[in-house]
Write a protein that holds these residues in place. Sequence first.
Motif, mmCIF file in Angstrom:
data_model
loop_
_atom_site.group_PDB
_atom_site.id
_atom_site.type_symbol
_atom_site.label_atom_id
_atom_site.label_comp_id
_atom_site.label_asym_id
_atom_site.label_seq_id
_atom_site.Cartn_x
_atom_site.Cartn_y
_atom_site.Cartn_z
ATOM 1 N N TYR A 95 0.434 -29.244 45.193
ATOM 2 C CA TYR A 95 0.641 -29.388 43.765
ATOM 3 C C TYR A 95 1.159 -28.067 43.214
ATOM 4 O O TYR A 95 0.809 -26.987 43.692
ATOM 5 C CB TYR A 95 -0.675 -29.752 43.052
ATOM 6 C CG TYR A 95 -1.068 -31.200 43.161
ATOM 7 C CD1 TYR A 95 -1.707 -31.684 44.290
ATOM 8 C CD2 TYR A 95 -0.784 -32.089 42.133
ATOM 9 C CE1 TYR A 95 -2.074 -33.022 44.383
ATOM 10 C CE2 TYR A 95 -1.138 -33.429 42.218
ATOM 11 C CZ TYR A 95 -1.786 -33.882 43.344
ATOM 12 O OH TYR A 95 -2.137 -35.212 43.441
ATOM 13 N N ASP A 145 -14.168 -38.618 47.720
ATOM 14 C CA ASP A 145 -13.336 -39.674 47.177
ATOM 15 C C ASP A 145 -12.086 -39.155 46.499
ATOM 16 O O ASP A 145 -11.102 -39.856 46.374
ATOM 17 C CB ASP A 145 -14.148 -40.517 46.185
ATOM 18 C CG ASP A 145 -13.514 -41.874 45.978
ATOM 19 O OD1 ASP A 145 -13.025 -42.139 44.871
ATOM 20 O OD2 ASP A 145 -13.467 -42.636 46.960
ATOM 21 N N GLY A 146 -12.123 -37.952 46.031
ATOM 22 C CA GLY A 146 -10.959 -37.377 45.359
ATOM 23 C C GLY A 146 -10.370 -36.262 46.196
ATOM 24 O O GLY A 146 -10.638 -36.113 47.382
ATOM 25 N N LEU A 147 -9.522 -35.491 45.553
ATOM 26 C CA LEU A 147 -8.852 -34.385 46.222
ATOM 27 C C LEU A 147 -9.790 -33.193 46.364
ATOM 28 O O LEU A 147 -10.544 -32.878 45.444
ATOM 29 C CB LEU A 147 -7.626 -33.957 45.409
ATOM 30 C CG LEU A 147 -6.485 -34.982 45.344
ATOM 31 C CD1 LEU A 147 -5.564 -34.655 44.175
ATOM 32 C CD2 LEU A 147 -5.703 -34.992 46.634
ATOM 33 N N LEU A 179 -7.101 -35.036 51.247
ATOM 34 C CA LEU A 179 -7.810 -36.295 51.004
ATOM 35 C C LEU A 179 -8.556 -36.702 52.256
ATOM 36 O O LEU A 179 -8.121 -36.428 53.371
ATOM 37 C CB LEU A 179 -6.822 -37.407 50.638
ATOM 38 C CG LEU A 179 -6.408 -37.556 49.178
ATOM 39 C CD1 LEU A 179 -5.295 -38.574 49.040
ATOM 40 C CD2 LEU A 179 -7.597 -37.937 48.308
ATOM 41 N N GLY A 180 -9.660 -37.408 52.065
ATOM 42 C CA GLY A 180 -10.469 -37.838 53.197
ATOM 43 C C GLY A 180 -11.669 -36.929 53.327
ATOM 44 O O GLY A 180 -12.102 -36.300 52.362
ATOM 45 N N ASP A 211 -7.276 -36.437 56.236
ATOM 46 C CA ASP A 211 -6.176 -37.141 56.891
ATOM 47 C C ASP A 211 -4.909 -37.217 56.032
ATOM 48 O O ASP A 211 -3.942 -37.885 56.407
ATOM 49 C CB ASP A 211 -6.610 -38.536 57.328
ATOM 50 C CG ASP A 211 -7.093 -39.380 56.151
ATOM 51 O OD1 ASP A 211 -7.526 -40.510 56.383
ATOM 52 O OD2 ASP A 211 -7.031 -38.897 54.997
ATOM 53 N N TYR A 212 -4.912 -36.550 54.909
ATOM 54 C CA TYR A 212 -3.731 -36.574 54.055
ATOM 55 C C TYR A 212 -3.753 -35.289 53.251
ATOM 56 O O TYR A 212 -4.778 -34.929 52.679
ATOM 57 C CB TYR A 212 -3.813 -37.797 53.129
ATOM 58 C CG TYR A 212 -2.523 -38.190 52.457
ATOM 59 C CD1 TYR A 212 -2.328 -37.973 51.091
ATOM 60 C CD2 TYR A 212 -1.507 -38.814 53.162
ATOM 61 C CE1 TYR A 212 -1.164 -38.365 50.460
ATOM 62 C CE2 TYR A 212 -0.333 -39.205 52.549
ATOM 63 C CZ TYR A 212 -0.172 -38.980 51.190
ATOM 64 O OH TYR A 212 0.993 -39.370 50.580
ATOM 65 N N LEU A 229 -1.684 -32.543 50.493
ATOM 66 C CA LEU A 229 -0.760 -32.543 49.372
ATOM 67 C C LEU A 229 -0.581 -31.121 48.859
ATOM 68 O O LEU A 229 -1.468 -30.281 48.984
ATOM 69 C CB LEU A 229 -1.301 -33.411 48.232
ATOM 70 C CG LEU A 229 -1.737 -34.833 48.569
ATOM 71 C CD1 LEU A 229 -3.225 -34.900 48.917
ATOM 72 C CD2 LEU A 229 -1.464 -35.761 47.404
ATOM 73 N N PHE A 233 -9.408 -29.278 46.689
ATOM 74 C CA PHE A 233 -8.362 -28.297 46.429
ATOM 75 C C PHE A 233 -8.684 -26.941 47.021
ATOM 76 O O PHE A 233 -9.855 -26.553 47.132
ATOM 77 C CB PHE A 233 -8.195 -28.104 44.913
ATOM 78 C CG PHE A 233 -7.386 -29.163 44.233
ATOM 79 C CD1 PHE A 233 -8.001 -30.272 43.671
ATOM 80 C CD2 PHE A 233 -6.001 -29.052 44.133
ATOM 81 C CE1 PHE A 233 -7.259 -31.253 43.027
ATOM 82 C CE2 PHE A 233 -5.262 -30.027 43.481
ATOM 83 C CZ PHE A 233 -5.884 -31.125 42.936
#
Lengths: 112, 115
Positions: A36, A98-100, A93-94, A31-32, A34, A102
């Motif tokens: 990098y 619990d973490g990212l 995320l989600g 749901d999110y 990113l 990749f």
Amino acid sequence: DQQVKQNSPSLSVQEGRISILNCDYTNSMFDYFLWYKKYPAEGPTFLISISSIKDKNEDGRFTVFLNKSAKHLSLHIVPSQPGDSAVYFCAALGGGADGLTFGKGTHLIIQP
Amino acid sequence: DTAVSQTPKYLVTQMGNDKSIKCEQNLGHDTMYWYKQDSKKFLKIMFSYNNKELIINETVPNRFSPKSPDKAHLNLHINSLELGDSAVYFCASSQARGGRNTEAFFGQGTRLTVV
């Protein structure tokens, strides 16, 4: 079972043109999202993010687009600059983690 | 004024040794992480820790253990190092907003080489 996929290991773009980096995901619970940026021998640096309730987020030269139905997002950089040459990681995320999570990264090369 | 710092940057050690990597964040974040980037360049989470709970990725061998002396530190201890442990290890931190973690800030990485 890669849940976040970046199918282009590398991308070469001329300076001043638009760079488009793509990312696909399989877990509909993400749901999110990113992006990098990573230079050699450094840690990833947060660039831009987007919530799953949006379809576009813009920050200066960087815009991220999200197509939830296609489970696809993209990062647009315009105009591309030499300092943009780096490895770009898509992350989510989600999805129960619990973490990212990749992707494998895309090496962007900006040519003069 | 580095936000997330980890030491050492490079670590070369023999198989069977025990080693530690230190991590500190000065961002006031309440969650810290360890990620591993393997030879295929995959970045994968190993641990997630805040002052309430430790979440361990089930694929991480129990030779790896995080230790948090306080909220600003999360050190990684590795026992009986194996050749396959060679990788770059990244520490990260994030701040929860609205009950969930958001973007993480990463340290510069520690390149571990086991010989």
